[in-house]
Design a protein around this motif. Sequence first.
Motif, PDB file in Angstrom:
ATOM      1  N   GLY A 271       0.786  -1.220   0.000  1.00  0.00           N
ATOM      2  CA  GLY A 271       0.000   0.000   0.000  1.00  0.00           C
ATOM      3  C   GLY A 271       0.822   1.275   0.000  1.00  0.00           C
ATOM      4  N   THR A 272       0.088   2.378  -0.054  1.00  0.00           N
ATOM      5  CA  THR A 272       0.680   3.707  -0.006  1.00  0.00           C
ATOM      6  C   THR A 272       0.015   4.484   1.110  1.00  0.00           C
ATOM      7  N   VAL A 273       0.825   5.130   1.937  1.00  0.00           N
ATOM      8  CA  VAL A 273       0.272   6.028   2.947  1.00  0.00           C
ATOM      9  C   VAL A 273       0.379   7.447   2.405  1.00  0.00           C
ATOM     10  N   TRP A 274      -0.727   8.174   2.513  1.00  0.00           N
ATOM     11  CA  TRP A 274      -0.803   9.556   2.066  1.00  0.00           C
ATOM     12  C   TRP A 274      -0.932  10.449   3.300  1.00  0.00           C
ATOM     13  N   LEU A 275      -0.024  11.399   3.436  1.00  0.00           N
ATOM     14  CA  LEU A 275      -0.092  12.404   4.505  1.00  0.00           C
ATOM     15  C   LEU A 275      -0.578  13.683   3.840  1.00  0.00           C
ATOM     16  N   ILE A 276      -1.780  14.116   4.185  1.00  0.00           N
ATOM     17  CA  ILE A 276      -2.434  15.210   3.476  1.00  0.00           C
ATOM     18  C   ILE A 276      -2.630  16.401   4.411  1.00  0.00           C
ATOM     19  N   GLU A 277      -2.110  17.531   4.001  1.00  0.00           N
ATOM     20  CA  GLU A 277      -2.347  18.799   4.713  1.00  0.00           C
ATOM     21  C   GLU A 277      -3.217  19.659   3.800  1.00  0.00           C
ATOM     22  N   ALA A 278      -4.286  20.231   4.345  1.00  0.00           N
ATOM     23  CA  ALA A 278      -5.211  21.033   3.545  1.00  0.00           C
ATOM     24  C   ALA A 278      -5.206  22.484   4.011  1.00  0.00           C
ATOM     25  N   LYS A 279      -5.078  23.381   3.050  1.00  0.00           N
ATOM     26  CA  LYS A 279      -5.151  24.827   3.303  1.00  0.00           C
ATOM     27  C   LYS A 279      -6.093  25.426   2.275  1.00  0.00           C
ATOM     28  N   ASP A 280      -7.092  26.147   2.753  1.00  0.00           N
ATOM     29  CA  ASP A 280      -8.069  26.762   1.864  1.00  0.00           C
ATOM     30  C   ASP A 280      -8.012  28.275   2.044  1.00  0.00           C
ATOM     31  N   PHE A 281      -7.446  28.954   1.052  1.00  0.00           N
ATOM     32  CA  PHE A 281      -7.307  30.406   1.090  1.00  0.00           C
ATOM     33  C   PHE A 281      -8.274  31.092   0.126  1.00  0.00           C
ATOM     34  N   ARG A 282      -9.332  30.390  -0.302  1.00  0.00           N
ATOM     35  CA  ARG A 282     -10.258  30.998  -1.252  1.00  0.00           C
ATOM     36  C   ARG A 282     -10.946  32.226  -0.668  1.00  0.00           C
ATOM     37  N   VAL A 283     -11.308  32.149   0.591  1.00  0.00           N
ATOM     38  CA  VAL A 283     -11.923  33.283   1.267  1.00  0.00           C
ATOM     39  C   VAL A 283     -11.088  33.582   2.503  1.00  0.00           C
ATOM     40  N   ILE A 284     -10.596  34.792   2.579  1.00  0.00           N
ATOM     41  CA  ILE A 284      -9.761  35.188   3.711  1.00  0.00           C
ATOM     42  C   ILE A 284     -10.516  36.214   4.533  1.00  0.00           C
ATOM     43  N   THR A 285     -10.825  35.850   5.778  1.00  0.00           N
ATOM     44  CA  THR A 285     -11.524  36.776   6.663  1.00  0.00           C
ATOM     45  C   THR A 285     -10.566  37.468   7.625  1.00  0.00           C
ATOM     46  N   ASN A 286      -9.459  36.822   7.924  1.00  0.00           N
ATOM     47  CA  ASN A 286      -8.418  37.395   8.771  1.00  0.00           C
ATOM     48  C   ASN A 286      -7.081  37.174   8.077  1.00  0.00           C
ATOM     49  N   PRO A 287      -6.101  38.018   8.347  1.00  0.00           N
ATOM     50  CA  PRO A 287      -4.786  37.778   7.742  1.00  0.00           C
ATOM     51  C   PRO A 287      -4.252  36.404   8.163  1.00  0.00           C
ATOM     52  N   PRO A 288      -3.766  35.603   7.211  1.00  0.00           N
ATOM     53  CA  PRO A 288      -3.224  34.280   7.552  1.00  0.00           C
ATOM     54  C   PRO A 288      -1.972  34.398   8.416  1.00  0.00           C
ATOM     55  N   LYS A 289      -1.728  33.372   9.203  1.00  0.00           N
ATOM     56  CA  LYS A 289      -0.502  33.323  10.003  1.00  0.00           C
ATOM     57  C   LYS A 289       0.689  33.242   9.057  1.00  0.00           C
ATOM     58  N   PRO A 290       1.838  33.817   9.448  1.00  0.00           N
ATOM     59  CA  PRO A 290       3.021  33.734   8.583  1.00  0.00           C
ATOM     60  C   PRO A 290       3.407  32.301   8.218  1.00  0.00           C
ATOM     61  N   SER A 291       3.208  31.349   9.154  1.00  0.00           N
ATOM     62  CA  SER A 291       3.548  29.950   8.854  1.00  0.00           C
ATOM     63  C   SER A 291       2.660  29.392   7.758  1.00  0.00           C
ATOM     64  N   ASN A 292       1.495  29.996   7.562  1.00  0.00           N
ATOM     65  CA  ASN A 292       0.591  29.522   6.520  1.00  0.00           C
ATOM     66  C   ASN A 292       0.909  30.112   5.160  1.00  0.00           C
ATOM     67  N   ILE A 293       1.805  31.068   5.087  1.00  0.00           N
ATOM     68  CA  ILE A 293       2.134  31.688   3.812  1.00  0.00           C
ATOM     69  C   ILE A 293       3.630  31.517   3.529  1.00  0.00           C
ATOM     70  N   ALA A 294       4.457  32.371   4.108  1.00  0.00           N
ATOM     71  CA  ALA A 294       5.895  32.355   3.816  1.00  0.00           C
ATOM     72  C   ALA A 294       6.555  31.058   4.273  1.00  0.00           C
ATOM     73  N   GLY A 295       6.101  30.522   5.381  1.00  0.00           N
ATOM     74  CA  GLY A 295       6.707  29.304   5.916  1.00  0.00           C
ATOM     75  C   GLY A 295       5.902  28.060   5.639  1.00  0.00           C
ATOM     76  N   LEU A 296       5.102  28.073   4.593  1.00  0.00           N
ATOM     77  CA  LEU A 296       4.196  26.959   4.346  1.00  0.00           C
ATOM     78  C   LEU A 296       4.926  25.644   4.085  1.00  0.00           C
TER      79      LEU A 296
END
Length: 177
Positions: free
Chosen positions: A54-79
């Motif tokens: 088998g294959t193990v998939w490690l999935i991280e999801a980030k949805d920036f389609r609608v931004i209500t607050n400024p994203p954390k720096p780790s979510n952008i520059a340090g992604l």
Amino acid sequence: MPTLQVDSLAFKFEPSVSAGIYDHWKHYTTVWNAPPGGQKAVDVVAVDGVPPQGTVWLIEAKDFRVITNPPKPSNIAGLAPFVADKASHTLAGLADASNNAVVLGEKQLATDALASASRRIVLHLEPHTGAHTALFPAGFAASVLQKLRQLVKAIDANPLVLNIANTPISGVPWTVS
């Protein structure tokens, strides 16, 4: 088909896949991430096929389609480093869960994940739908992928950065809506 909801994204997996929202697991929330641990976790752990093939998939999801607050720096520059850390912490957490988890389903999925022949890392990144900005410049996903490849090559030499539009053609065993 199992379906998992991660924030505003619904991941629908093929029947051959066993999957769970790892950062909601009892073992992760009460043992692995308990203070002073602070271990990071990917959103979804999925095992496709029967280990050891088998294959193990490690999935991280980030949805920036609608931004209500400024994203954390780790979510952008340090992604990319953030996702790489989450992947390595998750693998260590799966090893611990495989041996010590009290929830049988978590223990089995962790055991299957570790026994799988292949490990894959996926960042599911829904881009901001507005004009390109300093936060989301043109080519943002490509630059994240390039950095992610450098950081996780020991785990997965070919990580993926996907979105709803390119998931169906990527060959992964799920769809996203």
